[in-house]
Write an enzyme that holds these catalytic residues in place. Structure first.
Site, PDB file in Angstrom:
ATOM      1  N   ALA A  67       0.873  -1.173   0.000  1.00  0.00           N
ATOM      2  CA  ALA A  67       0.000   0.000   0.000  1.00  0.00           C
ATOM      3  C   ALA A  67       0.909   1.221   0.000  1.00  0.00           C
ATOM      4  CB  ALA A  67      -0.859  -0.023   1.254  1.00  0.00           C
ATOM      5  N   GLY A 112       0.570  -4.924   0.766  1.00  0.00           N
ATOM      6  CA  GLY A 112      -0.572  -4.985  -0.154  1.00  0.00           C
ATOM      7  C   GLY A 112      -0.231  -5.661  -1.471  1.00  0.00           C
ATOM      8  N   GLU A 115      -0.560  -9.251  -0.815  1.00  0.00           N
ATOM      9  CA  GLU A 115      -2.004  -9.499  -0.678  1.00  0.00           C
ATOM     10  C   GLU A 115      -2.701  -9.513  -2.042  1.00  0.00           C
ATOM     11  OE1 GLU A 115      -2.080  -6.286   2.250  1.00  0.00           O
ATOM     12  OE2 GLU A 115      -3.140  -7.634   3.585  1.00  0.00           O
ATOM     13  N   GLU A 135       4.366  -5.414   7.461  1.00  0.00           N
ATOM     14  CA  GLU A 135       3.619  -4.364   8.155  1.00  0.00           C
ATOM     15  C   GLU A 135       4.066  -4.162   9.603  1.00  0.00           C
ATOM     16  OE1 GLU A 135       2.290  -6.543   6.063  1.00  0.00           O
ATOM     17  OE2 GLU A 135       0.831  -5.529   4.789  1.00  0.00           O
TER      18      GLU A 135
END
Ligand code: CAA
Length: 260
Positions: A67, A112, A115, A135
């Site tokens: 992200a 992300g 993911e 993270e």
């Protein structure tokens, strides 16, 4: 919608979707998510001759490095929860897409990015691929399905280790653990993904879509997977494709599926 952060190229029914923010290692900001949502919810379902989709990252270094951390800095708690829910919803669109969606992981697939790769139906890793959920290094947790899909793919104990240490997983280990379906020389990951999609495109389209749906059903925690499979089996058995597939087998010829 005019796409500015993703590139969409259709070559004979196989779409290569490239996350195109090379300078930020293809980090997923709000605009990328808007475009991914539009593509998977509006554009792709309308393409009648679509065989499948390959997702990859622009440049030599990254699939997607996560992200967009710079965007995260301005979040309040409610915003962050909303961002997580929206990211999950968009990745669920990918996971539930009725044609094969394959991640061609050409470099870093972190946070992300890991993911996104895990929401795809399969992952082809370049030998330079590096997966991970780092993270914890940032003081947050995965927010786009990482705590759920990593254990599904590599097992709870291993996933716990990678989620808690933030360590990266190289291509060989990703393959060994079942996170990557194949490891190929760098630069051949899109080609390999296309080969798999081309093979799947020779199979019965309804059976392919319903298989994806059934596999996903077991993981959504709501339905009984076996019951769902039996009901789906009943539905597929009424298709013209099933009659054609069975007849072709008996007549020793190649089946011609119509997707009906
Ligand atoms: N968000 C925003 N920008 C990013 C980024 C990210 N996730 N990852 C890399 N970039 C940017 C860098 O800031 C840098 O930009 P500038 O040139 O403007 O400074 C550029 O991309 C190149 O990155 P590096 O200089 O850091 O490249 P490197 O080769 O030295 O390192 C890397 C590569 C190891 C992938 C490193 O960039 C990195 O650790 N990135 C962050 C990875 C990460 O923590 N991802 C998880 C994000 S949080 C998340 O995803 C939460 C969630 O699940 C919802």
């Amino acid at each position: 919608m005019k796409y500015e952060n993703i590139l969409v190229k259709n070559n004979r029914g196989i779409i290569t979707l490239t996350i195109n923010r090379e300078k930020a290692l293809n980090a997923l900001n709000k605009s990328v998510f808007d475009e991914l949502e539009h593509f998977f919810a509006k554009d792709a379902p309308r393409k009648k001759t679509l065989k499948g989709i390959v997702i990859t990252g622009a440049g030599e270094k990254a699939f997607v490095a996560g992200a967009d951390i710079k965007e995260f800095l301005s979040f309040k708690e409610d915003d962050a929860m909303e961002v997580s829910r929206r990211g999950q919803m968009i990745f669920n669109l990918i996971e539930n897409f009725p044609k094969p969606v394959i991640a061609a992981v050409n470099g870093f697939a972190l946070g992300g990015g890991c993911e996104l790769a895990m929401a795809c139906h399969m992952r082809i890793a370049s030998e330079r691929a590096r997966f991970g959920q780092p993270e914890v290094n940032l003081g947050i947790i995965p927010g786009y399905g990482g705590t759920q899909r990593l254990p599904q793919l590599i097992g709870r104990g291993r996933a716990m280790e990678y989620l808690l240490t933030g360590d990266m997983i190289n291509a060989a280990d990703a393959y060994r653990m079942g996170l990557a379906n194949h490891v190929v020389p760098h630069g051949e990951e899109v080609k390999k993904a296309k080969e798999i999609i081309t093979k799947i495109a020779t199979k019965a389209p309804i059976a392919v879509a319903v298989t994806i749906d059934c596999v996903d059903a077991a993981y959504n925690g709501v339905v009984d997977g076996m019951d769902y499979e039996a009901r789906s089996f009943g539905e597929v058995s009424h298709s013209d494709d099933f009659k054609e597939g069975a007849a072709a087998f008996i007549e020793r010829r190649k089946a011609e599926f119509k997707g009906r």
